[in-house]
Write a protein that holds these residues in place. Structure first.
Motif, PDB file in Angstrom:
ATOM      1  N   UNK A   1       0.801  -1.224   0.000  1.00 21.34           N
ATOM      2  CA  UNK A   1       0.000   0.000   0.000  1.00 21.34           C
ATOM      3  C   UNK A   1       0.838   1.281   0.000  1.00 21.34           C
ATOM      4  N   UNK A   2       2.157   1.156  -0.099  1.00 18.32           N
ATOM      5  CA  UNK A   2       2.988   2.354   0.047  1.00 18.32           C
ATOM      6  C   UNK A   2       2.849   3.317  -1.125  1.00 18.32           C
ATOM      7  N   UNK A   3       2.432   2.844  -2.301  1.00 17.65           N
ATOM      8  CA  UNK A   3       2.221   3.730  -3.453  1.00 17.65           C
ATOM      9  C   UNK A   3       0.733   3.948  -3.739  1.00 17.65           C
ATOM     10  N   UNK A   4      -0.121   3.453  -2.833  1.00 16.65           N
ATOM     11  CA  UNK A   4      -1.556   3.503  -3.091  1.00 16.65           C
ATOM     12  C   UNK A   4      -2.082   4.931  -2.996  1.00 16.65           C
ATOM     13  N   UNK A   5      -2.710   5.397  -4.055  1.00 21.59           N
ATOM     14  CA  UNK A   5      -3.291   6.743  -4.087  1.00 21.59           C
ATOM     15  C   UNK A   5      -4.811   6.725  -4.033  1.00 21.59           C
ATOM     16  N   UNK A   6      -5.435   5.689  -4.590  1.00 25.31           N
ATOM     17  CA  UNK A   6      -6.896   5.647  -4.686  1.00 25.31           C
ATOM     18  C   UNK A   6      -7.403   4.323  -4.115  1.00 25.31           C
ATOM     19  N   UNK A   7      -8.122   4.406  -3.006  1.00 23.99           N
ATOM     20  CA  UNK A   7      -8.724   3.229  -2.380  1.00 23.99           C
ATOM     21  C   UNK A   7     -10.227   3.304  -2.590  1.00 23.99           C
ATOM     22  N   UNK A   8     -10.769   2.341  -3.335  1.00 20.97           N
ATOM     23  CA  UNK A   8     -12.204   2.314  -3.638  1.00 20.97           C
ATOM     24  C   UNK A   8     -12.853   1.183  -2.844  1.00 20.97           C
ATOM     25  N   UNK A   9     -13.897   1.518  -2.093  1.00 20.25           N
ATOM     26  CA  UNK A   9     -14.637   0.535  -1.304  1.00 20.25           C
ATOM     27  C   UNK A   9     -15.985   0.314  -1.970  1.00 20.25           C
ATOM     28  N   UNK A  10     -16.115  -0.785  -2.692  1.00 20.53           N
ATOM     29  CA  UNK A  10     -17.301  -1.089  -3.485  1.00 20.53           C
ATOM     30  C   UNK A  10     -18.322  -1.827  -2.617  1.00 20.53           C
ATOM     31  N   UNK A  11     -19.577  -1.375  -2.663  1.00 21.60           N
ATOM     32  CA  UNK A  11     -20.645  -1.919  -1.810  1.00 21.60           C
ATOM     33  C   UNK A  11     -20.221  -1.838  -0.347  1.00 21.60           C
TER      34      UNK A  11
END
Length: 878
Positions: free
Chosen positions: A174-184
């Motif tokens: 997750x160190x380069x994660x920019x967009x976290x999408x939580x679906x449903x």
């Protein structure tokens, strides 16, 4: 500043916003990349929808966003703007150059939804540069995560459980994660709340360690508000845009107080007057809703006679909506409480949104409840509720008057109030239970729920359209003939149709199999050209012959197209009654089937393997598991132990693939299906399955229960050994002669063997007690179930044990001819309160494959005292 937008062309268009958003209602002006717009247009995309017009802009701007909508399970609420963001390469230049990590992560509630999102990314990602989406679904095998390669991957789609397995192997994911999408989001939090907050903590720590001005965004999309969204917003988001297009969900976010007031139907008006007992300190703007003109008039008159100033509006009243609205506003501005009594059909023309309280004089449906709550949207709180802040004086309120008459809508309202965490009186629970019971009766003709049969549980019984209780007329309309399961401790099964990893259709094969004889006769019959007579008119449910090459089948028509002219060839749906599969064929392929071939009952049975289910609380098997099992078992012989039957369904545990060594009269166990599924890492233990199925079947009448389950107490004559793993093989005796010995009758009508009859010729006939046994290397323990045994006798000889005792006035006799020899003088019998415990000392140490020479319906193996796991040791019965 809070905005409420309403499009009066349709009631569905409602939006609740915590920040102003200028919607983008057409694709041309939507904040998407040109390539993506072109791709969407080519795919004839009809949007953006009303919700998308509000949700796309803040997502595309890179802000944290929460979207709650009826459309909240549609991935297109978030995919197009996220793909647009990923095209902005300049935004990601400061990212650490670390391989095996992703920029965007989409978390889905299950494998099936993750697959859908992944497919959409591949479809619409064609209009984007350098997009390399990756779907990651892992088993529980620890080495699986180490084999995942994410080089060059920009978007990862997975589930909470699978992400945690990845994080165990790669903490830098997750160190380069920019967009976290939580679906449903509501499903993620209701099913995996603990896992979700663990992941969010990982994300928070990872982003805190990254240097530079990098974009970080969380997008949460769903159909319902969830209590866990509040800590998500407070602890992990940065001043998010909140878009809610469902009034009832906006009311929960807006902290509307939900009250249910039980009262007698005759006392409703008096209860209403109590609620309207205003104080001058707290001026209210109240709407009283009812569903009839006569009730509006009655309530208005009652209020007037009790000195409560009120307005009224219904379709027959002369005053137009504008006049009513002006008086509504003027009365409140003068410092007086204002009450408007109206029918539901008058609300939309009035357009009231500033009420502080609505009273539901008539019980609402869930849809009507939403319409009524909409009249208070100006008073919904626009910040996350905080117990430290006293908001009671401004808090909007909804009061439902609940009478003894109830409503068919009570379950729906109860569900919503639970979701809103409102205080719910017992009366509402009782009324809802009554309605659900009647709805259950309506489902009584539906099929038995497949999930209940396959896993012993249905995760959502309320929404499930199928039945969850036994219907004897359906479930036992066609029972498996007793002769097909003479020895339930070991039946031979031939699976022919694989529905999924643990559910098949096939045949129970016998050594003297009547079907084999009929199949040969049918094949010989249809070899004669003159016997192949095509039918002119096809009838539903009728039986016909069907020749496929050299193989002839008995088939039944299950679906017939609309009646056409005679002699016209059409497609018909048929079921192969001896295999279980269905297919479509031309009507002219169906042949007249002589009556002698129709008399044999259908041979296809449904087979369910017990005590294993998909991992991660999934409700369907991963297709990889089903494909693997199908290749392994289809068309091959298996031995199985039957633990339950219902109609034409058998539940088995275990089910073992076998190979016959005919020259040695032996069977080799090659694999255990349950163990094979577990070895994939995609299945897990389901210990409650058998107990839940047996509990379900107890609802049958005693007679049907006894007839259907009597054979489960029968003793096996040839032990079935369970293979513990694909590599293990074990050998068991193949003794067909012993399978043909006749079974004894039940206790009260017991016909003792000739030897016992001779030895007790001048004694009253006795009952045979129930007996269970287990063993170790040196001894065999036999437990005779008998209460308060008196005058007991137990005589031992080398190959025989004779036990007798009285319980009350009833005599119990057991004459046991043993499979192997014992040391009689060292064997003992101890009488206890509820049983007699007989200890037999083996003449030769070693495992016995069975207790008795001949089968006995009253003798079975005591699995509770079996020393080793049944997945690790062969088993047998008496």
């Amino acid at each position: 500043q809070f905005q409420s937008f309403q499009n009066h062309r349709g009631e569905k268009n409602f939006v609740f916003l915590t920040k102003k958003i200028e919607p983008s209602p057409v694709l041309e002006t939507a904040p998407l990349s040109d390539g993506l717009k072109k791709e969407l247009a080519q795919k004839k995309f009809s949007g953006p929808t009303f919700t998308e017009s509000y949700s796309w802009p803040p997502v595309a701007w890179g802000y944290d966003v929460v979207v709650i909508s009826h459309q909240g399970n549609d991935p297109l609420l978030h995919i197009p703007p996220v793909l647009t963001l990923l095209q902005l390469h300049s935004a990601y230049q400061a990212l650490p150059n670390t391989s095996g990590v992703c920029i965007s992560l989409i978390l889905c509630p299950g494998r099936k939804k993750a697959q859908l999102v992944f497919d959409l990314l591949k479809t619409y990602g064609k209009g984007c540069r350098d997009l390399h989406p990756m779907l990651i679904i892992l088993g529980q095998n620890k080495e699986a995560a180490s084999h995942v390669e994410m080089q060059g991957c920009e978007v990862v789609v997975t589930t909470p459980y699978n992400l945690l397995r990845l994080l165990e192997h790669n903490v830098w994911l997750l160190c380069r994660l920019c967009h976290l999408v939580l679906d449903e989001i509501e499903v993620l939090f209701s099913d995996t709340a603990e896992q979700m907050f663990t992941i969010l903590d990982y994300y928070k720590k990872a982003t805190a360690q990254v240097r530079g001005n990098l974009p970080h965004q969380i997008i949460a999309v769903g159909t319902q508000w969830n209590k866990h969204i509040t800590p998500l917003i407070k602890e992990f988001m940065n001043d998010p845009y909140i878009v809610i297009t469902v009034v009832k969900e906006a009311a929960i976010y807006g902290n509307v107080e939900q009250v249910v007031q039980p009262c007698m139907n005759s006392n409703k008006t008096a209860e209403l007057l109590k609620i309207l007992d205003f104080t001058h300190r707290n001026l209210q703007k109240v709407l009283v809703f009812t569903d009839s003109v006569s009730e509006v008039e009655m309530i208005h008159k009652a209020l007037k006679s009790n000195s409560v100033v009120s307005l009224k509006k219904h379709k027959e009243s002369k005053c137009n909506p504008r006049c009513v609205l002006e008086r509504w506003r003027k009365m409140h501005s003068s410092g007086s409480p204002v009450v408007l009594v109206l029918t539901d059909d008058c609300l939309q023309p009035l357009g009231i949104t500033d009420a502080t309280c609505v009273i539901h004089f008539s019980f609402p449906s869930p849809r009507v409840l939403g319409q009524r709550l909409r009249s208070m949207t100006d008073n919904f709180c626009t910040v996350i509720k905080d117990s430290s802040v006293d908001q009671e004086h401004t808090r909007a309120k909804s009061v439902i008057l609940l009478t003894e008459n109830g409503s068919c809508h009570t379950p729906g309202i109860l569900h919503y109030l639970k979701h809103a965490e409102a205080e719910i009186p017992k009366e509402l629970h009782d009324l809802a239970a009554r309605v659900l019971e009647s709805e259950g009766d309506e489902k009584f003709s539906r099929p038995l729920c497949a999930s209940l049969k396959t896993f012993g549980i249905c995760k959502n019984r309320t929404a499930c359209p199928d039945r969850h209780q036994i219907n004897l007329s359906i479930d036992t309309a066609q029972n498996i003939p007793d002769e097909m399961i003479e020895t339930p401790e070991r039946v031979t099964i031939l699976p022919l149709l694989i529905v999924h990893a643990t559910n098949y259709f096939g045949q129970i094969v016998k050594q003297k199999d009547q079907y084999t004889i009929v199949a040969k006769e049918m094949r010989d019959y249809f070899r004669v050209p003159g016997h192949r007579i095509s039918v002119n008119s096809v009838e539903k449910s009728a039986l016909y012959g069907l020749c496929e090459g050299a193989v002839c089948h008995r088939v039944q028509v299950v679906e017939n197209p609309a009646k056409e002219e005679e002699n016209v060839v059409c497609k018909v749906t048929i079921k192969y009654i001896d295999e279980g599969r269905t297919s479509q064929v031309n009507s002219d392929q169906l042949l007249h089937l002589p009556a002698r071939f129709q008399s044999l009952p259908p041979q296809a049975v449904e087979i369910i393997v017990c005590r294993v289910k998909p991992i991660d609380n999934e409700i369907e098997w991963n297709p990889k598991v089903t494909d693997y099992i199908a290749r392994k078992i289809k068309g091959k012989l298996h031995h199985a132990k039957v633990v339950q039957t219902l109609g034409k369904t058998v539940w088995v545990d275990p089910m073992v693939g076998v190979t016959s060594l005919s020259s040695l009269r032996m069977w080799i166990n090659e694999y255990n299906i349950r163990s094979e599924i577990l070895s994939t890492g995609l299945g897990t233990d389901n210990p409650e399955h058998v107990a839940e199925i047996q509990k379900l079947c107890r609802h049958m009448t005693v007679l049907d229960h006894a007839e259907n389950l009597e054979h489960f107490t029968k003793e096996d004559t040839a032990g079935l050994e369970e293979a513990s793993s694909p590599q293990d093989t074990s050998i068991q005796e193949n003794s067909p002669e012993s399978c043909d010995t006749s079974a004894s009758s039940p206790c009260d009508d017991v016909a003792q063997t000739k030897e016992v009859e001779d030895s007790t010729l001048h004694q009253p006939k006795g009952c045979h007690p129930q007996i269970k046994w287990f063993q170790d290397n040196e001894t065999v323990t036999v437990k005779v179930q008998i209460l308060s045994a008196a005058d007991s006798k137990c005589e031992f000889s080398k190959e025989k044990v004779a036990f007798s005792a009285y319980s009350g006035e009833k005599l119990y006799l057991a004459d046991l001819e043993l499979h192997q020899s014992i040391i009689a003088e060292k064997s003992t019998c101890v009488i206890k309160d509820t049983e007699a415990v007989i200890l037999l000392v083996k003449e030769k140490p070693g495992a016995w494959c069975k207790l008795l020479k001949n089968k006995n319906v009253h003798v079975s193996l005591d699995f509770e005292h079996w020393e080793e796991s049944e997945d690790e040791r062969p088993f047998a019965v008496g």
